[in-house]
Structure formats: C-alpha cells, structure tokens
Write a protein that holds these residues in place. Sequence first.
Motif, short mmCIF file in Angstrom:
data_model
loop_
_atom_site.label_atom_id
_atom_site.label_comp_id
_atom_site.label_asym_id
_atom_site.label_seq_id
_atom_site.Cartn_x
_atom_site.Cartn_y
_atom_site.Cartn_z
N TYR A 27 0.83 -1.20 0.00
CA TYR A 27 0.00 0.00 0.00
C TYR A 27 0.87 1.25 0.00
CZ TYR A 27 -4.46 -2.37 0.75
OH TYR A 27 -5.59 -3.13 0.59
N LYS A 29 3.95 1.48 -1.14
CA LYS A 29 4.59 1.58 -2.45
C LYS A 29 3.63 2.17 -3.48
CE LYS A 29 6.97 -1.26 -5.91
NZ LYS A 29 7.41 -2.64 -6.27
N GLU A 30 2.38 1.73 -3.46
CA GLU A 30 1.39 2.27 -4.38
C GLU A 30 1.09 3.74 -4.08
OE1 GLU A 30 -1.38 2.38 -7.51
OE2 GLU A 30 0.26 0.99 -7.01
N HIS A 33 3.89 5.78 -5.48
CA HIS A 33 3.78 5.78 -6.95
C HIS A 33 2.73 6.78 -7.41
CE1 HIS A 33 3.57 4.34 -11.06
NE2 HIS A 33 2.27 4.15 -10.90
N GLN A 34 1.60 6.83 -6.72
CA GLN A 34 0.54 7.75 -7.09
C GLN A 34 0.95 9.21 -6.82
OE1 GLN A 34 -2.17 7.09 -8.79
NE2 GLN A 34 -1.66 4.91 -8.81
N TYR A 130 -6.80 -1.11 -2.03
CA TYR A 130 -5.51 -1.14 -2.72
C TYR A 130 -5.46 -0.19 -3.91
CZ TYR A 130 -1.48 -2.93 -5.25
OH TYR A 130 -0.29 -3.02 -5.91
#
Length: 246
Positions: A27, A29-30, A33-34, A130
């Motif tokens: 989560y 890492k995402e 990234h966002q 997620y």
Amino acid sequence: MHFLTHVGTYLLMLQGMFKRPENPKMYWKEFMHQCVEIGFGAMPIVLIISVFLGAVTTVQTAYQLVSPIIPKTTISMIVRDTIMLELSPTVVCVVLAGVVGSKIASELGNMRVSEQIDALEIMGINSRGYLIAPKVLASLVVMPALIVLSIFLALLGGRIAGATADILSNESFDIGLRMNFKPFNVFFALIKAYTFSFLISSVSAYFGYYVKGGALEIGRASTTAVIVSCILILLADYILAALLLQ
C-alpha cells in the motif's frame, strides 16, 4: 432514486477504502507511486496556468483602477487576495479535475473492463483499499502542495507583469503584498485545496471503479467524472465561502 443509488454506492466505496490493509508495504509503495504520477503529471500545466493567471489578473486590475487617487500598491493587494481566495484553489483544481480526474477514472475503468479488479477480489485483496485509497491519499498530499506552488507562481507572474508593462514597480508590488495581509486567507485556500482534492480523486475513482461495458463506456465514465467533479468543486466553493468568509 438513480441519484440516491449513486450516493449510496459512493459512500459504500469510501467505507471499503478504510479496511485494514493486507500488506502495508504494498500500500505504501502504491501510495508513493501515485504521488509521483499525480504530482509530476500535473505540474507543467499548473506552472503555466499559475504564471499567466497572476499576470492577467495584475493587468486587468490595473485597467479597472483608473483613478489617480488610488495608490498603485492597491493593485498588488487585490491581486494577492484574488489569487489566494479564488483563482489558484478553484481554477487550478478545475484544471486538475480534467488532468488527474480523467486519468484516475480511465485507469480504474480499464482495470474493471479487463477484469483485473475481479482478479484482485478473487485473490482476497480489498480492491477498493488497494486501488482507490492510495490515489485519494496521494491527491490529499500532492494537490494542496500544487495549490501552494500555484499561489507563489501566480504572485510572481503578477509581479513580473506589473514591472514589464510599467504598471507598478517591484518595490510597490511587494509593499502591496504586505498591506493588510490576513493569514486566514492562506488557511482558507488550504481548506479549499483539501476539499477539492478529495472530491476530484474520490468521485473520479467512483466512476472508473464501477464502469460497465467496454472502451466506449470508459471514455464516457472519464467525461462524466470530470463534469461531476467540476460541478461539485463549484458547489463546495460556494458553500465554503458562505460558511467561512463571514
């Protein structure tokens, strides 16, 4: 009833976002990234719009204040308050609704149509947590930062335009920026930035997450997400102004 169905489904989607994550590292890492995708993807258009917003506002304000009795420093004071209270938070967020909102809606819509979301659900992963939660949280971090940057660049653009067009000197512009400054205006701009950021990300995610059909429906969902986000931004803009600017 159709409207109430959308509202209920939207609220259930928000509820599903806040369930306990299966793997916090993924989560995080995402989320990072966002932040990169939203921040760097929208930064060029924000930079360009902000500089010209400040320049145009300065020139038009000087055009309207034609009386020799009014000091030149009043121009920069009006530009400062206009930029902080309305132009940077609202106009930039309307632009971000088109840039970021359509991206979020089309990305989730493509995942829904290609059954990637269904695959995540089958594997026991909370797809709303997620896929949607990192986008919403990243928007709440990055978009207000873009608004603060927009305010700075708009004032800088107004300062450059004032000196270039021989409207007022840089010293007079700086004096006007400090005159009758209210710190609450900055706080109000941040309140609008956080509110609009949440509306853009969550509404766009809703229309993308629940899209049905094929490529044509993805395009329609992206367009609908941008339109609804812009309408909600203007509505929230009025409500916040009516409640807080008294």
